[in-house]
Design an enzyme around this catalytic site. Structure first.
Site, mmCIF file in Angstrom:
data_model
loop_
_atom_site.group_PDB
_atom_site.id
_atom_site.type_symbol
_atom_site.label_atom_id
_atom_site.label_comp_id
_atom_site.label_asym_id
_atom_site.label_seq_id
_atom_site.Cartn_x
_atom_site.Cartn_y
_atom_site.Cartn_z
ATOM 1 C CG LEU A 1 -1.961 -1.106 1.309
ATOM 2 C CD1 LEU A 1 -2.701 -1.029 2.638
ATOM 3 C CD2 LEU A 1 -2.945 -1.006 0.148
ATOM 4 N N GLY B 1 8.558 5.893 7.131
ATOM 5 C CA GLY B 1 9.933 6.079 7.551
ATOM 6 C C GLY B 1 10.541 4.843 8.187
ATOM 7 N N GLY C 1 9.366 1.541 7.566
ATOM 8 C CA GLY C 1 9.076 0.297 6.867
ATOM 9 C C GLY C 1 7.960 0.461 5.847
ATOM 10 C CB SER C 2 6.814 -1.594 3.234
ATOM 11 O OG SER C 2 8.046 -1.139 2.694
ATOM 12 C CG ASP D 1 4.354 12.989 13.735
ATOM 13 O OD1 ASP D 1 4.539 14.150 13.300
ATOM 14 O OD2 ASP D 1 4.753 11.982 13.138
#
Length: 796
Positions: A494, A498, A500-501, A612
């Site tokens: 998808l 920062g 990983g995937s 964040d």
């Protein structure tokens, strides 16, 4: 609008002779359907599903009127979520009278679908209103103040509104969407606009109109791109007014004409196999502006990426979907305005170019200067050089082979490692020996350190895994093999963050999930533990649910509920008008974010500060419900604590000024929320390097426009709906201004913000006095520049 395409009309008579007149025996009569062809007011109709399991329900249609082959009523998507008040044409199976196909040929609310329980009412005052389930008026026809008494659906599919004297006040034929039916005429001033996609009903970029006595097919852009222009068209009967072509209607050989989301204009007739379309525009497939998507190259063999028609051996582009090449291509390394020194051009072979250029930079310039000027211009994505003229492309649509000698250069981002300089041969050899020896020594030290680290890590890992097993209230713990099966060996990616995937998967129960596979140690483990502990045991509709996790040896994975519409940033920063969110949806998203943060700050056992908040961390489900995600940087604060000291963390541009002291409260989230609200309302990032210098910082621009009394200038111009609701948008901007004051004590709590949006509290204070509380543009720039990269959040 650029119109320069010459086409032949030789196909007209041949096609008209070939197309057959459709027998009416294929259609079921309206009387069999037991729905009237007209109704008198006052009356009302609720969009409520029936339990009759009729062919109407199987087609997603709830009729109000029916006549011949047409029905008027609520037409809903397969999942029943988005519904249109529309006129549909039906193809009915003659064998068992079951519906086999239905096609919307006109709709009132294509850009603003309604939900179940929506209401269409013809009031006693003579007004026709389409209201959503929350009683918001979505559509009402303009009848110049005259009272509507009756709704009538003709056998031609025309919805007509009459007054008490049987005088026609309004008809759907005067307001075409993407289709024309028999008896309907497209006249000068009217436009057919295609749907945004085969599955979406909102207006897309392709359009078709009668302009200056010619049929013109074009794509909305700046400037518009015409891909067909002629005084004739197949399967259409032109009509002349004062010796000049002025309109046309559908020939008797077709049932309706539709402009598709791919730009093809087709005449549809009923065959035994169903609706069959015939292309009406005699042009080759590569002539459609978006046939191969952004950066796609149209070739005889199909769609490809620019690398296939360049002399460069390096690969800079890849297909968005290898199985569907016509979706376009994406850059392997996105263009960054901050890294312009690392940009170069991918040169296409002579003759490949975009059909229409965006803007003429210069008509007397050298090729070298043309390239240099494009590199210095952030908005220039490519340049075309032809006969001494330099054209800039701010958007790269599909490219095609032409007979010209145009040279097209596509801007690409190079690696952060510069090309090696050319040294003399002997110096090269000496350098190679030194570099090789140094690298060998470094590699040896690296192997030793890695061995020691892994030994230590193994012991630490076992302790950490035992710790997680002993924690109460944790979500499901999966094994690594289970998640490999869930994601089909991590095959459907998808996106990337920062750490990983992220991959799409399906649990054995059938639920769709998003699995984040974290890569790395140190900060990654800390982020993983924080996320599991923070949201593993809390549940709120506006917080993304953590379904489970995996902590097995060196594998760290988080399993979330799947959010079909992805992150908020892809919707609010996209300049494509087709994807622009309506005011209603944006307002709902803002309220959803506020509710999620209010829960974190006030309704949990410990106060949770997210730290964040940004559009990338706001996810949207299939109904555009917004949910706060990614708690890897969050901080727990005890109920008895008013503030906490912590290391700086977050994303530049969204971080409150008090971070400079490292003493923070939950009001840092309120500040970030205010920035996100302004971005949603203005449709741009809070720091945009592509803007003029004085407009780069949204807060500085906002303050200036407020002082000038011109806040409406900031409302997102990509959405007509936002512009029409500009007054309400400006009021919400004032709430955002209250949230971004420099003194955290002056900012409202998130629970107060929720009450503000729900109308139970008024905005306190005067905007002229309170906004930014003295925070200058210079102060904002200074704060943004001193934040160290090691402290910041990247794409997550």
């Amino acid at each position: 609008m650029i119109m320069n395409i010459n086409t032949s009309s030789a196909f007209v008579m041949v096609t008209l002779l070939i197309l057959l007149i459709i027998p009416s025996s294929f259609f079921i009569d309206a009387e069999i359907m037991d729905y009237p062809s007209f109704v008198n007011g006052p009356n009302s109709w609720r969009n409520t599903p029936s339990t009759s399991f009729s062919f109407w329900e199987s087609a997603g249609v709830r009729p109000i009127l029916a006549n011949g082959m047409f029905a008027c009523g609520f037409h809903c998507s397969l999942d029943g979520g988005d519904c249109l008040f529309s006129v549909s044409i039906f193809e009915i199976s003659s064998e068992d009278n079951s519906s086999s196909s239905t096609q919307v040929v006109w709709s009132a609310n294509r850009n603003n679908p309604v939900e179940m329980q929506a209401l269409l009412e013809l009031t006693s005052e003579g007004k026709l209103n389409l209201k959503d389930a929350n009683d918001t008026v979505v559509w009402s026809p303009s009848t110049s103040g005259k009272s509507i008494s009756r709704l009538n659906l003709t056998t031609e599919g025309n919805l007509v509104l009459f007054d008490e004297t049987n005088h026609m006040l309004w008809q759907s034929f005067d307001h075409p969407t993407d289709s024309l039916v028999r008896g309907q005429r497209l006249v000068s001033g009217q436009i057919l606009r295609a749907n945004v996609s085969s599955a979406g009903s909102s207006e897309g970029r392709y359009a078709f109109a009668v302009i200056d006595g010619k049929f013109v097919a074009y794509m909305d852009s700046d400037p518009s791109q015409s891909y067909y222009q002629s005084s004739s068209i197949l399967s259409a009967e032109p009509e002349f007014q004062n010796g000049k072509f002025g309109s046309f209607h559908v020939a008797d050989s077709a049932n309706f004409i539709q402009l598709g989301s791919d730009g093809h204009l087709k005449a549809y007739e009923l065959k035994e196999s169903g609706w069959e379309g015939t292309d009406l525009l005699p042009i080759d497939p590569c002539s459609y502006p978006f046939v191969c998507g952004n950066y796609g190259v149209c070739l005889e063999k199909g769609c490809s990426c620019p690398d296939s028609v360049s002399e460069n051996e390096a690969a800079f582009f890849r297909p968005i979907d290898f199985t569907t090449p016509n979706l376009g291509c994406s850059a392997m390394q996105p263009i960054s305005c901050e890294s312009s020194l690392l940009q170069s051009f991918l040169e296409l072979r002579s003759g490949y170019s975009q059909r229409v250029y965006t803007s003429l930079f210069s008509n007397t310039i050298a090729l070298k200067d043309c390239k240099e000027a494009c590199l210095k211009n952030c908005s220039c994505k490519a340049a075309t050089y032809t006969k001494g003229s330099c054209y800039f492309l701010s958007q790269v649509d599909s490219l095609k082979k032409t007979n010209s000698k145009d040279l097209t250069f596509i801007k690409v981002q190079n690696s952060t490692i510069s090309d090696r300089p050319h040294f003399p041969e002997r110096k090269k050899q000496n350098t190679s020996v030194i570099v090789g020896s140094t690298l060998g020594a470094i590699f040896g030290v690296f192997l030793i350190c890695t061995f020691i680290f892994l030994r230590f890590k193994k012991g630490f890992q076992e302790v950490e895994e035992d710790y997680l097993d002993n924690m109460l209230g944790m979500p499901t713990r999966f094994s690594y093999e289970e998640l490999k099966n869930v994601t089909k060996n991590f095959s459907n990616k998808l996106g990337e963050g920062g750490f990983g995937s992220i991959f799409q998967g399906t649990l054995p129960s059938g639920s769709e999930v998003a699995v984040k596979h974290l890569v790395g140690f140190g900060p990654v483990n800390k982020s993983f533990m924080t996320e599991v502990q923070t949201i593993g045991s809390i549940h709120h509709f506006n917080l993304v649910s953590l379904v489970g996790f995996c902590a097995q040896k060196f594998n760290r994975l988080l399993v979330y509920e799947y959010m079909a519409n992805g992150s908020l940033d892809r919707w609010i920063f996209n300049k494509n008008r087709d994807l622009a969110l309506s005011w209603k949806i944006r307002r709902k998203i803002i309220l959803d974010i506020a509710k999620g943060l209010a829960y974190l700050h006030e309704d949990c056992n410990q106060k949770i500060v997210h730290l964040d908040i940004k559009p990338e961390n706001i996810l949207l489900d299939e109904h555009f419900n917004a949910k706060v995600s990614d708690f890897g940087l969050s901080k727990l604060i005890g109920k008895d604590q008013s503030r906490v000291i912590t290391t700086m963390r977050g994303t530049p541009g969204y971080m409150a000024p008090e971070w400079l002291s490292s003493v923070i409260t939950e009001k840092v989230d309120v500040y970030s929320f205010g920035i996100v609200v302004l971005e949603i309302l203005c449709g741009r990032r809070n720091v945009d390097e592509c803007q003029l210098e004085e407009d780069r910082h949204l807060l500085g621009l906002f303050k200036r426009k407020q002082e000038e009394g011109q806040l409406m200038d900031l409302v997102d111009k990509c959405s007509d709906d936002m512009q029409s609701n500009a007054a309400e948008v400006v009021q919400m901007m004032k709430v955002a201004a209250w949230c971004v004051q420099i003194e955290h004590a002056r900012r409202p709590s998130m629970s107060i913000v929720v009450k503000l949006f729900e109308g139970s509290v008024d905005v306190a204070g005067n905007l002229n006095e309170d906004f930014q509380n003295g925070l200058t543009l210079e102060a904002m720039e200074t704060f943004a520049s001193i934040v160290l990269p090691s402290m910041l959040s990247g794409p997550r």
